[in-house]
Write a protein that holds these residues in place. Structure first.
Motif, PDB file in Angstrom:
ATOM      1  N   GLU A   1      18.123 -60.639   5.301  1.00 47.34           N
ATOM      2  CA  GLU A   1      16.921 -60.272   4.534  1.00 47.34           C
ATOM      3  C   GLU A   1      15.772 -59.801   5.401  1.00 47.34           C
ATOM      4  OE1 GLU A   1      16.228 -63.715   2.158  1.00 47.34           O
ATOM      5  OE2 GLU A   1      17.959 -63.244   0.872  1.00 47.34           O
TER       6      GLU A   1
ATOM      7  N   LEU B   1      16.089 -55.678  10.552  1.00 46.63           N
ATOM      8  CA  LEU B   1      16.411 -54.248  10.482  1.00 46.63           C
ATOM      9  C   LEU B   1      17.158 -53.865  11.753  1.00 46.63           C
ATOM     10  CD1 LEU B   1      12.894 -52.933   9.347  1.00 46.63           C
ATOM     11  CD2 LEU B   1      14.868 -53.464   7.896  1.00 46.63           C
TER      12      LEU B   1
ATOM     13  N   GLN C   1      25.924 -54.465   5.693  1.00 48.21           N
ATOM     14  CA  GLN C   1      25.005 -55.185   4.794  1.00 48.21           C
ATOM     15  C   GLN C   1      23.557 -55.079   5.263  1.00 48.21           C
ATOM     16  OE1 GLN C   1      26.213 -59.389   4.400  1.00 48.21           O
ATOM     17  NE2 GLN C   1      28.194 -58.733   5.142  1.00 48.21           N
TER      18      GLN C   1
ATOM     19  N   ARG D   1      20.068 -53.456   6.737  1.00 52.52           N
ATOM     20  CA  ARG D   1      19.346 -52.191   6.522  1.00 52.52           C
ATOM     21  C   ARG D   1      19.253 -51.464   7.850  1.00 52.52           C
ATOM     22  NH1 ARG D   1      13.713 -53.115   4.387  1.00 52.52           N
ATOM     23  NH2 ARG D   1      13.136 -51.077   5.156  1.00 52.52           N
TER      24      ARG D   1
ATOM     25  N   VAL E   1      17.782 -48.512  10.086  1.00 51.29           N
ATOM     26  CA  VAL E   1      16.534 -47.732  10.042  1.00 51.29           C
ATOM     27  C   VAL E   1      16.408 -46.868  11.299  1.00 51.29           C
ATOM     28  CG1 VAL E   1      15.190 -49.377   8.659  1.00 51.29           C
ATOM     29  CG2 VAL E   1      15.253 -49.627  11.140  1.00 51.29           C
TER      30      VAL E   1
ATOM     31  N   TYR F   1       9.923 -46.538  12.041  1.00 52.43           N
ATOM     32  CA  TYR F   1       9.477 -47.772  11.388  1.00 52.43           C
ATOM     33  C   TYR F   1       8.375 -48.463  12.205  1.00 52.43           C
ATOM     34  CZ  TYR F   1       9.377 -52.546   9.735  1.00 52.43           C
ATOM     35  OH  TYR F   1       8.923 -53.763   9.284  1.00 52.43           O
TER      36      TYR F   1
END
Ligand code: IMP
Length: 437
Positions: A95, A98, A204, A206, A208, A213
């Motif tokens: 969660e 990144l 799974q 993310r 980037v 970012y």
């Protein structure tokens, strides 16, 4: 906002993980910039102990964003061992982590190459952690490596097969018995199967463009902490080559490994132990081959958190420390594990090197030359327990004197003294840590 940096000034294992974890509440984003699962960042709190290899040490704060930058190399199998141990403790790193699309992958056959190269070196071996670090970075610089961003390419499988075959050819040339070699306890085929399963799970996360970012975070006023791995004396350019790792562990590595311009760097925190350790081969002029060295190893639990190997222990080396400070542009120092020296009657510190009658305070190119001898100052130990004395005023007088001595010798403030592995065993000498604006 600027990006603050935490990195090691010695041969790694300085305690970066603990300090990143302690600093994390003050930052919005924690970003790891180089190295791979050769690192072992230990974090202890609430009676629990975690060792992270790839995941940034800010992960224990679910509200903070963590980033694996482009300069890191990832072994998906090892990454998921970490993920699973966090999940078992009710933390879900998927969660708040990144992953840069530009980060390279460590393939199972990189691990074979590492082992084959080390075996071929005999007594001159580097003492690699055998996690495939050198070979994976080699493929990056040879411009053939696979990156996280390639995982969804239709050509991923064929590129993987091509690289694997290329690696196996070399392994065979080295006459390395890879059929009987175990990677993390598994034969190659089984490890490869588990690795490919982990590659599927990696999706799974993310993915980037972490450079975009992070630069957006900076312009949006978010605070970013860059986390280094290993230490300055293991840097590929400035470390004790060839006994080094294969990445730039210095502040410049944070710029390249995250896509941050040098002008965006704020405070550089340099971490060092009150003494010195090294794991693996290579020169270590202040190494102690006596009971004082054994004492430091025992009292400091100086055994590798990645490989379990006993660490070599010795006195603090000021020429090396000042070299590291110069290379990194360190602004503030953090001294770790001073408690390990609690019972020492006296403490020695290397102030310069002597070669054929000539003294120098520079770290020599040929550090391992037998003609080079460390010159020491001897200071009184504090010879009393620092346990539980977490306020400045309670610190033993000679520990304060030792701290002042190092400040004088480096010209930098020691902001924090760490007196144990737990978050709470941390003395803030100069008040609250200021995040760079
Ligand atoms: P490699 O990076 O695993 O190939 O190891 C190269 C050298 O760096 C060996 O001497 C290792 O023991 C050392 N090394 C690599 N990573 C770490 C670390 O995180 N802490 C301390 N030493 C390390």
């Amino acid at each position: 906002m600027k990006v603050d940096v935490i990195l090691g000034l010695q041969w790694g294992d300085e305690g970066k993980g603990k300090i990143v974890d302690v600093f994390t509440p003050r930052y919005d984003v924690i970003a790891r910039f180089q190295g791979g699962p050769n690192a072992g960042h230990t974090i202890e709190f609430d009676g629990k102990k975690f060792v992270l290899h790839t995941i940034p040490s800010g992960i224990f704060h679910p509200e903070k964003q963590n980033v694996i930058g482009n300069g890191v190399i990832i072994d998906p199998f090892i990454l998921f061992q970490e993920v699973d141990s966090l999940l078992a403790s009710n933390l879900n790193p998927i969660e708040n982590l990144l992953v840069s699309r530009r980060a390279h992958l460590i393939l199972p056959s990189h691990r074979l190459l590492d082992a084959a190269y080390e075996a071929s070196k005999g007594a001159d071996k580097i003492g690699s952690t055998l996690k495939g670090i050198g070979p994976a970075y080699t493929d990056k610089y040879s411009r053939v490596g696979l990156r996280v961003g390639n995982l969804n390419d239709s050509s991923f499988n064929s590129c993987y097969a091509y690289l694997k075959e290329r690696h196996l050819e070399i392994v065979r040339q080295y006459k390395f018995d890879y059929i009987n070699y175990l990677i993390d306890g598994l034969p190659f085929d089984e490890y490869e199967e588990a690795w490919l399963e982990s590659v599927k799970r990696l999706k799974q996360f993310r993915f980037v463009d972490s450079e975009y970012y992070l630069n957006r975070c900076i312009s949006d006023g978010k605070s970013v902490l860059a986390e280094g791995a290993q230490g300055t004396l293991l840097d590929i350019d400035f470390g004790s080559f060839p006994y080094v790792t294969s990445s730039n562990t210095i502040t410049a590595g944070a710029c390249a490994g995250l896509g941050i311009a040098p002008g965006q760097i704020g405070t550089v925190y340099g971490i060092f132990k009150a003494y010195c350790t090294r794991v693996g081969g290579g020169p270590f002029p202040t190494e102690l081959h006596n009971e004082q060295g054994d004492h430091l190893r025992k009292a400091g639990h100086e055994f590798g958190s990645t490989t379990g190997r006993p660490r070599r222990c010795g006195w603090l080396d000021l020429p090396a420390l000042n070299y590291a400070i110069m290379l990194n542009g360190v602004n503030k120092l953090i001294m770790m594990k001073a408690d390990v020296m609690d019972s020492m009657e006296s403490i020695r510190v290397c102030t310069s090197y002597e070669r054929e009658g000539i003294l120098s305070d520079k770290l020599p190119f040929d550090l391992g030359d037998e003609k080079i001898h460390p010159v020491y100052d001897t200071l009184p130990g504090w010879n009393s327990s620092s346990d539980g004395r977490m306020i400045l005023e309670a610190l033993p007088g000679n520990l304060v004197a030792y701290t002042n001595y190092i400040e004088q010798a480096t010209g930098l403030p020691i902001e924090i003294i760490s007196l144990g592995p737990d978050r709470t065993q941390t003395v803030f000498r100069k008040g609250e840590i200021k995040v760079s604006a």
